[in-house]
Write an enzyme that holds these catalytic residues in place. Structure first.
Site, PDB file in Angstrom:
ATOM      1  N   CYS A   1      33.297  51.371  37.376  1.00 28.74           N
ATOM      2  CA  CYS A   1      34.477  51.049  38.182  1.00 28.74           C
ATOM      3  C   CYS A   1      34.753  52.067  39.286  1.00 28.74           C
ATOM      4  O   CYS A   1      35.000  51.713  40.437  1.00 28.74           O
ATOM      5  CB  CYS A   1      35.704  50.917  37.278  1.00 28.74           C
ATOM      6  SG  CYS A   1      35.896  52.261  36.097  1.00 28.74           S
TER       7      CYS A   1
ATOM      8  N   HIS B   1      42.616  52.725  39.836  1.00 28.88           N
ATOM      9  CA  HIS B   1      41.999  54.043  39.977  1.00 28.88           C
ATOM     10  C   HIS B   1      42.234  54.560  41.404  1.00 28.88           C
ATOM     11  O   HIS B   1      42.109  53.809  42.365  1.00 28.88           O
ATOM     12  CB  HIS B   1      40.484  53.946  39.782  1.00 28.88           C
ATOM     13  CG  HIS B   1      40.045  53.776  38.363  1.00 28.88           C
ATOM     14  ND1 HIS B   1      40.902  53.805  37.283  1.00 28.88           N
ATOM     15  CD2 HIS B   1      38.803  53.590  37.847  1.00 28.88           C
ATOM     16  CE1 HIS B   1      40.201  53.645  36.167  1.00 28.88           C
ATOM     17  NE2 HIS B   1      38.935  53.497  36.478  1.00 28.88           N
TER      18      HIS B   1
ATOM     19  N   ARG C   1      22.075  50.189  34.033  1.00 27.72           N
ATOM     20  CA  ARG C   1      22.380  50.547  35.421  1.00 27.72           C
ATOM     21  C   ARG C   1      21.311  51.396  36.097  1.00 27.72           C
ATOM     22  O   ARG C   1      21.006  51.207  37.264  1.00 27.72           O
ATOM     23  CB  ARG C   1      23.721  51.289  35.489  1.00 27.72           C
ATOM     24  CG  ARG C   1      24.922  50.363  35.331  1.00 27.72           C
ATOM     25  CD  ARG C   1      26.208  51.149  35.445  1.00 27.72           C
ATOM     26  NE  ARG C   1      27.359  50.344  35.042  1.00 27.72           N
ATOM     27  CZ  ARG C   1      28.452  50.831  34.479  1.00 27.72           C
ATOM     28  NH1 ARG C   1      28.556  52.128  34.240  1.00 27.72           N
ATOM     29  NH2 ARG C   1      29.451  50.032  34.146  1.00 27.72           N
TER      30      ARG C   1
ATOM     31  N   LYS D   1      27.618  59.217  36.118  1.00 27.74           N
ATOM     32  CA  LYS D   1      27.500  57.820  36.564  1.00 27.74           C
ATOM     33  C   LYS D   1      27.856  57.726  38.042  1.00 27.74           C
ATOM     34  O   LYS D   1      27.148  57.104  38.830  1.00 27.74           O
ATOM     35  CB  LYS D   1      28.462  56.923  35.766  1.00 27.74           C
ATOM     36  CG  LYS D   1      28.015  56.558  34.363  1.00 27.74           C
ATOM     37  CD  LYS D   1      29.118  55.705  33.689  1.00 27.74           C
ATOM     38  CE  LYS D   1      29.032  55.808  32.177  1.00 27.74           C
ATOM     39  NZ  LYS D   1      30.259  55.292  31.506  1.00 27.74           N
TER      40      LYS D   1
ATOM     41  N   THR E   1      37.329  38.336  24.904  1.00 28.70           N
ATOM     42  CA  THR E   1      38.695  38.686  24.496  1.00 28.70           C
ATOM     43  C   THR E   1      39.109  40.091  24.949  1.00 28.70           C
ATOM     44  O   THR E   1      40.249  40.500  24.759  1.00 28.70           O
ATOM     45  CB  THR E   1      38.850  38.598  22.968  1.00 28.70           C
ATOM     46  OG1 THR E   1      37.932  39.533  22.383  1.00 28.70           O
ATOM     47  CG2 THR E   1      38.531  37.197  22.457  1.00 28.70           C
ATOM     48  N   GLY E   2      38.171  40.831  25.556  1.00 26.75           N
ATOM     49  CA  GLY E   2      38.477  42.201  25.984  1.00 26.75           C
ATOM     50  C   GLY E   2      39.264  42.236  27.282  1.00 26.75           C
ATOM     51  O   GLY E   2      39.483  41.203  27.926  1.00 26.75           O
TER      52      GLY E   2
ATOM     53  N   ARG F   1      34.400  40.103  15.001  1.00 28.74           N
ATOM     54  CA  ARG F   1      35.803  40.463  14.835  1.00 28.74           C
ATOM     55  C   ARG F   1      36.748  39.576  15.643  1.00 28.74           C
ATOM     56  O   ARG F   1      37.817  39.198  15.178  1.00 28.74           O
ATOM     57  CB  ARG F   1      35.981  41.940  15.241  1.00 28.74           C
ATOM     58  CG  ARG F   1      37.311  42.559  14.918  1.00 28.74           C
ATOM     59  CD  ARG F   1      37.250  44.094  15.065  1.00 28.74           C
ATOM     60  NE  ARG F   1      36.597  44.505  16.318  1.00 28.74           N
ATOM     61  CZ  ARG F   1      37.193  44.543  17.502  1.00 28.74           C
ATOM     62  NH1 ARG F   1      38.462  44.226  17.603  1.00 28.74           N
ATOM     63  NH2 ARG F   1      36.553  44.920  18.592  1.00 28.74           N
TER      64      ARG F   1
ATOM     65  N   GLN G   1      42.143  58.396  37.302  1.00 32.73           N
ATOM     66  CA  GLN G   1      41.772  57.120  36.705  1.00 32.73           C
ATOM     67  C   GLN G   1      42.794  56.596  35.696  1.00 32.73           C
ATOM     68  O   GLN G   1      43.371  57.349  34.920  1.00 32.73           O
ATOM     69  CB  GLN G   1      40.374  57.238  36.078  1.00 32.73           C
ATOM     70  CG  GLN G   1      39.295  57.420  37.149  1.00 32.73           C
ATOM     71  CD  GLN G   1      37.876  57.498  36.598  1.00 32.73           C
ATOM     72  OE1 GLN G   1      37.176  58.476  36.855  1.00 32.73           O
ATOM     73  NE2 GLN G   1      37.435  56.484  35.876  1.00 32.73           N
TER      74      GLN G   1
END
Lengths: 349, 349
Positions: free
Chosen positions: A131, A251, A102, A222, A14-15, A42, A158
């Site tokens: 991303c 981005h 990662r 990252k 649902t995100g 939730r 971003q």
């Protein structure tokens, strides 16, 4: 009778990214025999449409992964840490969009245009990079292959959708409030779980994710660490400054590089990028053609333009790289990994 | 009976920068005996308030400068080219905010914190640098003095007010249209006189001013050339990528530098900037303290934060520099030059 194909699970259905994953699976006509949509307690019970059929989202638990072939995770690092090993234990291959695994030496970190071969040594979990890292390495890899690569300095611009659906709502409602001269209280950005929150509408916030001891943010580290891992270049010099700007999706990155080879011309770099997988060259200054976030939304490609040779260093070049952070930066790269797994015979329908 | 002080003229009195110049002259209580407000024919007749008194703006022509001591120009390059020499001929000292004379060898290009001494060899005209250049050199000069400076790579996040009042209106009306799902037609940005115009609301446009043959924009070349001239460093390596973002006022810059000296620590750089003229250090990552455009509006200072040592090069540092582009970037630097002229006895009341 079951349809021919794979049993695919989407965790975090649902995100903002989960929704794009489901849409991308549909757009790509990915061979799905069974689709399981999972979420936190939730969001469980919500209905999601896939190929015209309504699916009810279920609570993700270890048993949810029985019989699953491929599980796409995008429900936060703690969910991945808990449930990805459970999915693997039950025979699924996990493509994880969080930062949980990662930098794990036993987990390949994959951008198919760059290091698809790394899928071959996976141990059940494959990590999808950050991303802002993905779009940069897609543009840098063809340059590295042709001319070598020594140094990268990136400043990012971003979009808020990288911080989730709540951040999108915050930007919109704040922008409205500013235009109407009304009061507002920032509650989400720059980092929901951090101490202070700042205005993003008509502003620029030089913080994405929390700060580390060395003054860099986790987002910046990252980009630095993931770029080296994906490109197999621990010796590559990489530095990043990550900034949130009032853009909803897309981005942008201003990137300076130094290559190994001498005497390379702008046209040589353009020629390499023109034929590179996943890259669209948009670089005609005389016609004001260059990439912009407003133009990249809904597209899978990485757009590159504003290519200039540095005026001081023969091996220095400047680029402007733009991509849809929810697609190539997340959902599309995850589905693309799933497609590569099939193509390489690492998952069998 | 005339008041004691100078006869000051403001050319372009109704523009975004002109208005800030008049306000700054008032705020600084600059010693003005007589104020002449000038503009193009189009804006002449408008009323402007200075220290509670209403002034009518008059059409700028050569004779307007009879008896003027200091003329602050901000009405576009062609107006400056035509009228600045006329003002000088009549005995005025011109502080010109356009790019008309900036690279002229006979014209000093001045940021008082950096090269106030250059005022001494002026020949009637003094050029005020480009907004994005000014805030950068204010932050870099103290670093150069302490540690030497070899290389600068800057990516900008520039506000629309740098493109004038019409650009501010365009951003506001476009943002409203996007939020309400209505149609709109870009007409001003990125460059009013260029062929194509693009959406700025919720977007980032990597073009400020027109393109040169080498792929850099004029804005980028201004940053490169003006930085070398102001800092007296023709050998300095400088590269710029200039980007317009949906911010009304306040330019931000992500800057990477390489210094001469080895072994310099973050704290050494902070300590130098803390005591530097015109600089406010805002750099406490643990407390999420860093400069942002929304916080700098209406302030004369240059705000510096996010200072990090490069992880690969001992002499490399990263900084984030923010300032009000209409004040230190334009109006305040011009008035500050006028104050320096008085202080150095180069203009006498």
């Amino acid at each position: 009778m079951e349809q021919k194909g794979l049993h695919v699970a989407v965790v975090g259905a649902t995100g903002a990214v989960g929704q794009q994953m489901i849409q991308t699976l549909e757009n790509r006509n990915f061979p799905i025999a069974k689709l399981t949509l999972l979420s936190s307690e939730r969001s469980a019970g919500k209905k999601v449409v896939f190929k015209g059929e309504e699916f009810e989202v279920q609570v993700a638990k270890p048993e949810s992964f029985e019989g699953v072939d491929i599980a796409l995770f995008s429900a936060g690092g703690s969910v991945s840490k808990e449930l990805a090993p459970e999915a693997v234990k039950r025979g699924a291959v996990v493509v994880d969009n969080t930062s949980a695994f990662r930098m794990d030496e036993n987990v390949p970190l994959v951008v198919p245009e760059v290091n698809e071969e790394d899928l071959k040594w996976h141990n059940g979990i494959i990590a999808n990079p950050n991303c802002s890292t993905i779009q940069m390495v897609v543009a840098l890899e063809p340059i590295r292959k042709a001319f070598g690569l020594k140094k990268v300095i990136v400043s990012t611009y971003q979009a808020v959708s990288g911080a989730g659906a709540q951040a999108i709502e915050e930007l919109k409602s704040q922008a409205k409030a500013v235009l109407e001269g009304k009061e507002f209280t920032p509650e989400i950005l720059p980092v929901k779980s951090d101490k202070k929150h700042y205005q993003i509408a008509f502003n620029a916030i030089p913080q994405i994710d929390k700060f580390q001891e060395n003054g860099f943010t986790f987002e910046e580290m990252k980009m630095i660490n993931e770029t080296k891992k994906i490109m197999h270049m621990p010796e590559l010099e990489v530095a990043a400054t990550c900034v949130r700007i009032p853009v909803i999706t897309g981005h942008s990155e201003s990137v300076y590089i130094e290559i190994e080879k001498a005497g390379v011309a702008i046209e040589d770099v353009k020629s390499v990028l023109k034929d590179a997988p996943g890259v669209v060259l948009q670089d005609e200054p005389a016609e004001q053609i260059y990439p912009m976030p407003a133009d990249c939304v809904g597209k899978n490609d990485v757009f590159v333009g504003r290519i200039r040779k540095d005026l001081d260093r023969d091996n220095g070049f400047h680029l402007w790289i733009v991509s849809d952070n929810l697609l190539k930066g997340a959902a599309w790269n995850s589905v693309q990994i799933a497609e590569s797994l099939l193509k390489l015979g690492l998952v069998k329908a």
